[in-house]
Design a protein around this motif. Structure first.
Motif, short mmCIF file in Angstrom:
data_model
loop_
_atom_site.label_atom_id
_atom_site.label_comp_id
_atom_site.label_asym_id
_atom_site.label_seq_id
_atom_site.Cartn_x
_atom_site.Cartn_y
_atom_site.Cartn_z
N LEU A 124 -5.42 -21.53 2.89
CA LEU A 124 -4.47 -20.42 3.06
C LEU A 124 -3.30 -20.46 2.08
N THR A 125 -3.03 -21.63 1.53
CA THR A 125 -1.82 -21.74 0.69
C THR A 125 -2.10 -21.91 -0.79
N HIS A 126 -3.30 -22.33 -1.17
CA HIS A 126 -3.57 -22.52 -2.60
C HIS A 126 -3.65 -21.16 -3.30
N PRO A 127 -2.94 -21.00 -4.42
CA PRO A 127 -2.89 -19.70 -5.11
C PRO A 127 -4.26 -19.12 -5.47
N LYS A 128 -5.25 -19.97 -5.71
CA LYS A 128 -6.56 -19.46 -6.16
C LYS A 128 -7.25 -18.62 -5.10
N HIS A 129 -6.87 -18.78 -3.83
CA HIS A 129 -7.52 -18.02 -2.76
C HIS A 129 -6.90 -16.63 -2.58
N GLU A 130 -5.70 -16.43 -3.11
CA GLU A 130 -5.04 -15.11 -3.11
C GLU A 130 -5.08 -14.43 -1.73
N ILE A 131 -4.58 -15.14 -0.73
CA ILE A 131 -4.50 -14.58 0.62
C ILE A 131 -3.32 -13.63 0.70
N ASN A 132 -3.58 -12.38 1.08
CA ASN A 132 -2.51 -11.39 1.18
C ASN A 132 -1.56 -11.70 2.33
N LYS A 133 -0.27 -11.46 2.09
CA LYS A 133 0.74 -11.55 3.13
C LYS A 133 1.47 -10.21 3.16
N VAL A 134 1.57 -9.64 4.35
CA VAL A 134 2.14 -8.31 4.50
C VAL A 134 3.48 -8.41 5.23
N TYR A 135 4.48 -7.75 4.68
CA TYR A 135 5.83 -7.78 5.23
C TYR A 135 6.33 -6.36 5.49
N GLU A 136 7.18 -6.22 6.50
CA GLU A 136 7.95 -5.00 6.67
C GLU A 136 9.41 -5.34 6.45
N ALA A 137 10.07 -4.53 5.62
CA ALA A 137 11.46 -4.81 5.25
C ALA A 137 12.28 -3.54 5.35
N VAL A 138 13.52 -3.71 5.76
CA VAL A 138 14.50 -2.63 5.63
C VAL A 138 15.33 -2.96 4.40
N ILE A 139 15.32 -2.05 3.43
CA ILE A 139 16.04 -2.28 2.18
C ILE A 139 17.14 -1.23 2.02
N SER A 140 18.14 -1.57 1.25
CA SER A 140 19.25 -0.63 1.02
C SER A 140 18.81 0.49 0.08
N GLY A 141 19.32 1.70 0.35
CA GLY A 141 19.04 2.83 -0.53
C GLY A 141 17.62 3.36 -0.41
N PHE A 142 17.26 4.21 -1.39
CA PHE A 142 15.95 4.86 -1.39
C PHE A 142 15.26 4.57 -2.72
N PRO A 143 14.18 3.79 -2.72
CA PRO A 143 13.52 3.45 -3.98
C PRO A 143 12.90 4.67 -4.66
N LYS A 144 13.05 4.71 -5.97
CA LYS A 144 12.49 5.80 -6.76
C LYS A 144 11.07 5.45 -7.19
N ASP A 145 10.33 6.47 -7.60
CA ASP A 145 8.93 6.27 -7.99
C ASP A 145 8.78 5.24 -9.10
N ASN A 146 9.66 5.32 -10.12
CA ASN A 146 9.55 4.38 -11.23
C ASN A 146 9.87 2.95 -10.80
N GLU A 147 10.76 2.80 -9.82
CA GLU A 147 11.08 1.46 -9.31
C GLU A 147 9.89 0.88 -8.54
N ILE A 148 9.22 1.74 -7.77
CA ILE A 148 8.05 1.29 -7.02
C ILE A 148 6.93 0.88 -7.98
N LYS A 149 6.75 1.65 -9.04
CA LYS A 149 5.71 1.31 -10.03
C LYS A 149 5.99 -0.02 -10.70
N ARG A 150 7.26 -0.27 -11.02
CA ARG A 150 7.63 -1.56 -11.61
C ARG A 150 7.32 -2.70 -10.64
N PHE A 151 7.67 -2.49 -9.38
CA PHE A 151 7.43 -3.50 -8.35
C PHE A 151 5.94 -3.82 -8.26
N GLU A 152 5.13 -2.77 -8.20
CA GLU A 152 3.69 -2.95 -8.00
C GLU A 152 2.99 -3.54 -9.23
#
Length: 235
Positions: A124-152
């Protein structure tokens, strides 16, 4: 393994029933670390050598797999040098010695797994297995499309480049935004640093899923054993 009474240890090892084990102890047939035991108050741990009639008792520790909904304010270690409460404090009634699989920050809540299975932890922890971890977050402000693309696409964070990730806007909450973020890495405070890199501070952060295992409606601070099917899917 935590310390347990000697007669319980013998019963778990399949030597005899607990009542029969008590009789064996009274008869002076049981020794702990080469010292004959004749009373019922002795406790043992995995570090002790227990013998019956001079023969060592060999036990195979039962594998334990637990999911916990960690509250904010607990550290994801077995012990803390500063005396802060740990996730182990929330599962004290588990007899076997267990430890966290990976980590959740002190100020992050949600799903964390605990086990005594080293192979399971590695998978579960070794990087080669690439196990997805899903989070829900409350963030300040409203992310723009270009910011989301950079993140992804992946971001330069300090001395490393993050892998591609997923970023989904769920809801606006006043001047803040509720988002769902999926990564498969586990760098220190990575989600928080990634959000800050696109200009949005994380206000609250909760992990809701590891691989196919979802937190569901497990109450905060509570835990349960993983089902056999859940363990198989993680393997």
């Amino acid at each position: 393994m935590l310390e347990i009474r000697l007669q319980k240890f013998l019963a778990h090892a399949g030597i005899a029933s607990r009542r029969k084990a008590e009789e064996m102890i009274k008869q002076g047939r049981v020794a702990v670390n080469n010292v004959i035991v004749e009373n019922m108050g002795v406790t043992v741990s995995s570090n002790d050598v227990v013998t019956v009639d001079g023969v060592p008792v060999i036990t195979e520790e039962k594998k334990v797999y637990i999911m916990l909904n960690k509250p904010v304010g607990f550290v994801s270690t077995s012990k803390d040098q500063f005396g802060r409460p740990t996730v182990i404090d929330l599962v004290k009634d588990v007899e076997m010695r267990i430890y966290p699989v990976g980590r959740l920050d002190y100020d992050t809540s949600g799903l964390i797994l605990l086990t005594n299975d080293g192979d399971f932890t590695y998978r579960l922890t070794h990087p080669k297995h690439e196990i997805n971890k899903v989070y829900e977050a409350v963030i300040s402000g409203f992310p723009k499309d270009n910011e989301i693309k950079r993140f992804e696409a992946g971001l330069k964070i300090e001395d490393y480049q993050t892998s591609p990730a997923k970023f989904l806007v769920l809801d606006k909450q006043g001047v803040n935004t509720l988002v769902r973020i999926t990564i498969h890495e586990g760098k220190n405070r990575q989600v928080r640093k990634m959000c800050e890199a696109i200009g949005h501070k994380v206000l609250t952060l909760k992990r809701i899923q590891i691989g196919p295992i979802a937190l569901g409606n497990l109450p905060e601070g509570k835990w349960r054993h993983l089902s056999d099917n859940e363990i198989k899917t993680l393997y």
